[in-house]
Design a protein around this motif. Sequence first.
Motif, short mmCIF file in Angstrom:
data_model
loop_
_atom_site.label_atom_id
_atom_site.label_comp_id
_atom_site.label_asym_id
_atom_site.label_seq_id
_atom_site.Cartn_x
_atom_site.Cartn_y
_atom_site.Cartn_z
N MET A 1 0.85 -1.21 0.00
CA MET A 1 0.00 0.00 0.00
C MET A 1 0.88 1.26 0.00
SD MET A 1 -3.05 0.87 2.67
CE MET A 1 -1.99 1.65 3.85
N ALA A 2 0.52 2.22 -0.86
CA ALA A 2 1.33 3.44 -0.93
C ALA A 2 1.16 4.24 0.36
CB ALA A 2 0.90 4.27 -2.13
N THR A 3 2.23 4.66 0.93
CA THR A 3 2.17 5.41 2.19
C THR A 3 2.47 6.90 1.99
OG1 THR A 3 4.45 4.67 2.53
CG2 THR A 3 2.73 3.52 3.77
N GLN A 4 2.93 7.24 0.77
CA GLN A 4 3.30 8.62 0.49
C GLN A 4 2.14 9.59 0.80
OE1 GLN A 4 4.62 8.96 -3.51
NE2 GLN A 4 5.46 11.01 -3.22
N GLY A 5 2.43 10.65 1.52
CA GLY A 5 1.40 11.64 1.85
C GLY A 5 0.50 11.23 3.00
N GLN A 6 0.66 10.00 3.50
CA GLN A 6 -0.18 9.50 4.60
C GLN A 6 0.59 9.55 5.92
OE1 GLN A 6 -3.30 8.01 3.65
NE2 GLN A 6 -2.64 8.82 1.66
N VAL A 7 -0.16 9.61 7.00
CA VAL A 7 0.47 9.42 8.32
C VAL A 7 0.79 7.93 8.43
CG1 VAL A 7 0.06 9.44 10.81
CG2 VAL A 7 -0.76 11.34 9.39
N ILE A 8 2.01 7.60 8.88
CA ILE A 8 2.38 6.19 9.09
C ILE A 8 2.35 5.91 10.59
CG2 ILE A 8 4.29 4.53 8.99
CD1 ILE A 8 5.21 5.81 6.40
N THR A 9 1.67 4.83 10.97
CA THR A 9 1.75 4.40 12.37
C THR A 9 2.74 3.24 12.43
OG1 THR A 9 -0.49 5.12 12.87
CG2 THR A 9 0.45 3.46 14.33
N CYS A 10 3.73 3.37 13.28
CA CYS A 10 4.78 2.34 13.36
C CYS A 10 5.28 2.24 14.79
CB CYS A 10 5.93 2.70 12.41
SG CYS A 10 6.82 4.18 12.92
N GLU A 25 6.19 1.91 21.53
CA GLU A 25 4.85 2.46 21.36
C GLU A 25 4.46 2.47 19.88
OE1 GLU A 25 3.23 3.39 24.04
OE2 GLU A 25 4.77 3.86 25.52
N ASP A 26 3.14 2.54 19.63
CA ASP A 26 2.66 2.84 18.28
C ASP A 26 2.69 4.35 18.13
OD1 ASP A 26 2.11 0.28 17.23
OD2 ASP A 26 0.32 0.18 18.51
N VAL A 27 3.49 4.81 17.19
CA VAL A 27 3.72 6.25 17.02
C VAL A 27 3.24 6.68 15.65
CG1 VAL A 27 5.63 7.89 16.71
CG2 VAL A 27 5.69 6.30 18.60
N GLN A 28 2.62 7.86 15.58
CA GLN A 28 2.22 8.39 14.28
C GLN A 28 3.34 9.29 13.73
OE1 GLN A 28 -0.51 8.52 16.90
NE2 GLN A 28 -0.76 6.48 16.00
N VAL A 29 3.71 9.00 12.49
CA VAL A 29 4.77 9.78 11.84
C VAL A 29 4.16 10.51 10.65
CG1 VAL A 29 7.09 9.69 10.83
CG2 VAL A 29 6.40 7.95 12.50
N ALA A 30 4.12 11.85 10.76
CA ALA A 30 3.46 12.67 9.72
C ALA A 30 4.27 12.66 8.42
CB ALA A 30 3.33 14.10 10.24
#
Length: 367
Positions: A1-10, A25-30
């Motif tokens: 799945m393309a992640t470009q431009g999306q917030v990534i949770t990792c 932790e599950d962190v949101q990366v803008a």
Amino acid sequence: MATQGQVITCKAAVAWEPNKPLTIEDVQVAPPQNGEVRIKILYTALCHTDAYTWSGKDPEGLFPCILGHEAAGIVESVGEGVTEVQPGDHVIPCYQAECGECKFCKSGKTNLCGKVRAATGVGVMLSDRKSRFSINGKPLYHFMGTSTFSQYTVVHDVSVAKIDPKAPLEKVCLLGCGVPTGLGAVWNTAKVEPGSIVAIFDLGTVGLAQRVQKLLGIDIDSKKFERVTEFLNPKEHDKPIQQVIVDLTDGGVDYSFECIGNVSVMRSALECCHKGWGTSVIVGVAASGEEICTRPFQLVTGRVWKGTAFGGFKSRSQVPWLVEKYMNKEIKVDEYITHSLALAEINKAFDLMHEGGCLRCVLAMHE
Ligand SMILES: NC(=O)c1ccc[n+]([C@@H]2O[C@H](COP(=O)([O-])OP(=O)(O)OC[C@H]3O[C@@H](n4cnc5c(N)ncnc54)[C@H](O)[C@@H]3O)[C@@H](O)[C@H]2O)c1
Ligand SMILES: N[C@@H](CCC(=O)N[C@@H](CSCO)C(=O)NCC(=O)O)C(=O)O
Ligand SMILES: [Zn+2]
Ligand SMILES: [Zn+2]
């Protein structure tokens, strides 16, 4: 799945407070903004500076944050205006930026760069002075402009070195800090000539990376002594260690390096240098409030006291060159990796660093 431009949770290791165990932790990366690059971190090593900031002694330490600055990965996406890297490039994040345009970069006298330093020192990105990391909307500070203890991180484009895609990332991650610092302290900062007598105060990774011909290693961890031919343990001598060294070397060493961050060892390192020409280089990072001292007479009589950051290497231009040197077997890296663990075991990795016998522990970020 393309992640470009999306917030990534990792997954990321978060330092919530000084000295409290890191938690995964599950962190949101803008997504990366103008002039920024989002990197999938594959491997990161631990450096003593991470432990230093985590200890709460770093005046720039901010919590909660994501530590880590010695890593390698692959570009996931880039923000507007980024021209020098693209998704898929193999990269090493560089805590010491290189913009090529600021007063520092143009001076030709230093590898320090001024473009993003004010923002990285307060844990944010330059464009909007905000963090790209959050947990359920609560921001986490960046660290050293790199924050590599996260499966994804966002860095400034001036802080990314593009490297040979054939280089093994689990090894060359060490070229993000410790090995270049040691090599560069010798090559760039001290400019040690062949045949010089050199004292290295401590046989950690930065210390050991200083491959020189006549090396006297000083450490309090005797497990490290097997890595050098001549060594001293200050605990086994009654006299100050600088006096022991001066007596052993017919008046002192040509060069010394302090790679611990202990101001009293910094003094010993200066004072074990030969009168008239001995040069001592400070590599170790000392805590907030610590100050160095010596009798000015030590300098009046020709000893020189210097310091080095990232071994004086210009990051974006020279890290790819160091990777090539490694690929051509001209510099060593593998030898410093004594342990390999997964991100989830990061607290164990810090314990290993403090227990002795450990040089670099490399964490696999996606296992
Ligand atoms: N200036 C820079 O750009 C730069 C870059 C990287 C690391 N550093 C700093 O360099 C230092 C070393 O980093 P590292 O990752 O190699 O650390 P490390 O943990 O691998 O090694 C530190 C070594 O110091 C030894 N030691 C501790 N106290 C001692 C004492 N009193 N006398 C003799 N030996 C002693 C330990 O036994 C260990 O071998 C740290 O202060 C780190 O913050 C600076
Ligand atoms: N925030 C710390 C600064 C510590 C420090 O001196 N860092 C080194 C790199 S250590 C890497 O392991 C450095 O590059 N310094 C130059 C710079 O930070 O611009 C403190 O204030 O003590
Ligand atoms: Zn480091
Ligand atoms: Zn610059």
